[in-house]
Design a protein around this motif. Structure first.
Motif, mmCIF file in Angstrom:
data_model
loop_
_atom_site.group_PDB
_atom_site.id
_atom_site.type_symbol
_atom_site.label_atom_id
_atom_site.label_comp_id
_atom_site.label_asym_id
_atom_site.label_seq_id
_atom_site.Cartn_x
_atom_site.Cartn_y
_atom_site.Cartn_z
ATOM 1 N N ASP A 189 46.761 56.209 13.438
ATOM 2 C CA ASP A 189 47.768 55.489 13.426
ATOM 3 C C ASP A 189 48.353 55.423 14.834
ATOM 4 O O ASP A 189 48.450 54.449 15.583
ATOM 5 C CB ASP A 189 48.790 55.641 12.558
ATOM 6 C CG ASP A 189 48.517 54.842 11.243
ATOM 7 O OD1 ASP A 189 47.639 53.945 11.397
ATOM 8 O OD2 ASP A 189 49.209 55.231 10.262
ATOM 9 N N ALA A 190 48.704 56.674 15.240
ATOM 10 C CA ALA A 190 49.399 57.022 16.497
ATOM 11 C C ALA A 190 48.470 56.570 17.710
ATOM 12 O O ALA A 190 49.037 55.765 18.637
ATOM 13 C CB ALA A 190 49.598 58.396 16.898
ATOM 14 N N GLU A 191 47.011 56.648 17.689
ATOM 15 C CA GLU A 191 46.271 56.367 18.668
ATOM 16 C C GLU A 191 46.292 54.620 18.632
ATOM 17 O O GLU A 191 46.301 54.306 19.675
ATOM 18 C CB GLU A 191 44.910 56.588 18.228
ATOM 19 C CG GLU A 191 43.784 56.639 19.180
ATOM 20 C CD GLU A 191 43.901 57.590 20.226
ATOM 21 O OE1 GLU A 191 43.713 57.478 21.345
ATOM 22 O OE2 GLU A 191 44.274 58.809 20.147
ATOM 23 N N PHE A 193 48.979 52.707 17.885
ATOM 24 C CA PHE A 193 50.417 52.441 18.488
ATOM 25 C C PHE A 193 50.040 52.674 19.963
ATOM 26 O O PHE A 193 50.613 51.795 20.711
ATOM 27 C CB PHE A 193 51.368 53.263 17.985
ATOM 28 C CG PHE A 193 51.715 52.776 16.447
ATOM 29 C CD1 PHE A 193 51.927 51.385 16.340
ATOM 30 C CD2 PHE A 193 52.015 53.438 15.455
ATOM 31 C CE1 PHE A 193 52.500 51.079 14.949
ATOM 32 C CE2 PHE A 193 52.255 53.264 14.230
ATOM 33 C CZ PHE A 193 52.351 51.761 13.988
ATOM 34 N N ARG A 194 49.587 53.839 20.373
ATOM 35 C CA ARG A 194 49.672 54.143 21.829
ATOM 36 C C ARG A 194 48.792 52.986 22.548
ATOM 37 O O ARG A 194 49.269 52.477 23.481
ATOM 38 C CB ARG A 194 48.937 55.400 22.042
ATOM 39 C CG ARG A 194 48.660 55.821 23.403
ATOM 40 C CD ARG A 194 48.446 57.198 23.423
ATOM 41 N NE ARG A 194 47.645 57.550 24.884
ATOM 42 C CZ ARG A 194 46.367 57.786 24.905
ATOM 43 N NH1 ARG A 194 45.577 57.726 24.162
ATOM 44 N NH2 ARG A 194 46.048 58.058 26.303
ATOM 45 N N GLN A 195 47.738 52.755 22.079
ATOM 46 C CA GLN A 195 46.634 51.688 22.622
ATOM 47 C C GLN A 195 47.384 50.279 22.562
ATOM 48 O O GLN A 195 47.336 49.721 23.522
ATOM 49 C CB GLN A 195 45.353 51.447 21.592
ATOM 50 C CG GLN A 195 44.502 52.767 21.739
ATOM 51 C CD GLN A 195 43.510 52.623 22.817
ATOM 52 O OE1 GLN A 195 43.730 51.985 23.904
ATOM 53 N NE2 GLN A 195 42.273 53.532 22.657
ATOM 54 N N ALA A 197 50.644 49.888 22.980
ATOM 55 C CA ALA A 197 51.599 49.745 23.801
ATOM 56 C C ALA A 197 50.907 49.580 25.268
ATOM 57 O O ALA A 197 51.548 48.912 26.014
ATOM 58 C CB ALA A 197 52.486 50.941 23.510
ATOM 59 N N ILE A 198 49.987 50.408 25.403
ATOM 60 C CA ILE A 198 49.232 50.295 26.617
ATOM 61 C C ILE A 198 49.006 49.089 27.053
ATOM 62 O O ILE A 198 49.015 48.392 28.202
ATOM 63 C CB ILE A 198 48.183 51.295 26.897
ATOM 64 C CG1 ILE A 198 48.593 52.627 26.937
ATOM 65 C CG2 ILE A 198 47.421 51.051 28.113
ATOM 66 C CD1 ILE A 198 47.775 53.691 26.566
#
Lengths: 318, 150
Positions: A189-191, A193-195, A197-198
């Protein structure tokens, strides 16, 4: 009396003959004892044995047999108590050895296997023992086969059927697995979101750059347009001034007069009827009209010089 | 009349025994039945035999029929080829087969992988993985010889 003796003789004859003839069924071998001592083995088929001298010792089953290893508690290397059961397949290859080298073959084999299961599992930790059945089976078979060798028995396979840890341990394992999976899910999940956002930031950056580039381009073009306009104005001015230089000043008056009249028309059209702007010197218009008349005269005069035909002039507005 | 009934009685006994041989397990009634049938013939030929004499003759016939089969008939029957002499003899079934050693033969003893199992082998010292041929069996140990693969 004679008939009783006769009956006895008949009975004895029948009994003796029944002992004389031996049929060994396929899948079995019988050991033969002479006064209690082993002398040989009867293979499947028909045999004649002299009664009173020879007797059948043991009837050995030569077929492959299955032995259930009862469930037992075993402590693993990491001190977990697990219940283990299994099956053993074995076959007697040497009837005499199996009959006389060991008192109770099944019990002996079972005891051997059970103790070896404890040994093998005791040298592994729980996770290993649950995942390495093949290794356990192979180890057990190696040891047990070697040990049963003197008994003329071939242990063909040992299979651990079930390794069951206690209830609470199973629950803990399930929890561990669940936690592991949840952890992976959260990380993913975090991965994600990070992707995202980037990617979003990257998109914004790109769009800002493009916008700026657009503005810059537009400014350049605007400037160019203004330059062109200025150039055109300058050209027009030069053309006008050239025309003035080469022609009459009254030509200018014509332009001014037309503009003047157009402006007056515009004012008259204005929806605000209260205001009607009249030029301070209405005569200015007339003056400009006079300028036009002058212009016309001039042009007519020039025309008469070229064609000696009088041009008809339109009546002047008064 | 009685003697007539007597030899008939022997024959009835013979038939019952031979019939019983088919139905019941075991394998001795046939010979006794044959002896009873022969005894019936004797009783028919010699009508007034005493019961004791009859019993003795019957017993002698019974043993004679057994020995006749054992010594005369069976050798001929045994010359017929058996179904499969290696049935239930797992070791003998492996003779002639070639297998790879999964433990080297040291001091004449090692192990070979046969199918999905492992057998003890005895033979000349050989390294791990060598191919051996089974030439015999002692109990649960296969006697092997080295095979040159190549």
């Amino acid at each position: 009396m004679g008939s009783i003796v006769a009956l006895v003789i008949v009975v004895v004859a029948v009994v003796v003959i029944s002992k004389l003839i031996r049929i060994v069924p396929q899948g079995y071998e019988w050991t033969v004892e002479m006064f209690g001592k082993y002398t040989g083995t009867l293979t499947p088929g028909l045999h004649f044995l002299i009664p009173f001298v020879y007797a059948i010792g043991r009837k050995m089953n030569m077929m492959e047999q299955v032995l259930d290893v009862p469930s037992q508690d075993v402590i693993t290397k990491d001190n977990a108590v697990v219940k283990v059961d299994g099956v053993v397949f074995y076959q007697v290859l040497d009837a005499a050895k199996a009959a006389y080298e060991v008192a109770n073959l099944e019990m002996a084999a079972l005891a051997l296997i059970m103790t070896n299961i404890r040994t093998v599992l005791g040298s592994m930790d729980l996770d290993e023992s649950l995942s390495q059945r093949d290794a356990i089976n192979a180890k057990l078979l190696g040891v047990v086969d070697e040990a049963t060798h003197p008994w003329g028995v071939k242990v063909t396979r040992i299979e651990i059927k079930d390794i069951s840890p206690p209830r609470d341990l199973v629950d803990a394992m399930a929890r561990q697995m669940k936690a592991e999976r949840e952890k992976r899910a959260n990380i993913l999940d975090a991965e994600g979101f990070r992707q995202a956002a980037i990617l979003k930031a990257d998109g914004e950056k790109q769009s800002a750059i493009l916008e700026a580039e657009g503005k810059k381009e537009a400014a350049f073009r605007e400037a160019e347009a203004r330059e062109r306009l200025a150039e055109a104005e300058a050209k027009a001015t030069t053309m006008v001034s050239q025309a003035i230089a080469g022609g009459d000043v009254n030509a200018l008056n014509y332009f001014v007069a037309t503009k003047y009249v157009e402006a007056l028309v515009e004012m008259a059209k204005s929806p605000n009827q209260k205001t009607l702007l009249l030029p301070m010197e209405a005569t200015g218009i007339l003056g400009s009209l006079a300028g036009i008349a002058e212009l016309a005269k001039d042009s007519l005069a020039t025309q008469q010089k070229t064609h000696d035909q009088p041009a008809r002039t339109p009546p002047l507005p008064r | 009349m009685e003697s007539l009934a007597l030899h008939y009685l022997w024959w009835i006994v013979a038939l019952v025994l031979i019939g019983g041989e088919v139905i019941l397990p075991g394998y001795f009634m046939l010979w006794i039945g044959i002896a009873a049938a022969a005894m019936g013939i004797v009783a028919f030929a010699v009508p007034d035999m005493s019961a004791l004499a009859q019993a003795i003759v019957f017993a002698v016939f019974a043993f004679a029929s057994c020995f006749a089969y054992w010594k005369l008939v069976r050798p001929r029957i045994d010359r017929t080829p058996p179904g499969n002499p290696n049935l239930n003899r797992r070791g003998e079934q492996l003779i002639g087969g070639r297998y790879a050693l999964c433990e080297p033969i040291v001091q004449g003893r090692g192990k070979a992988r046969v199918g999905d199992g492992v057998w003890l082998v005895s033979g000349p010292d050989l390294p791990l993985g060598a191919t051996v041929e089974v030439i015999g069996i002692d109990g649960t140990t296969l006697r092997v010889k080295a095979v040159d693969v190549g």
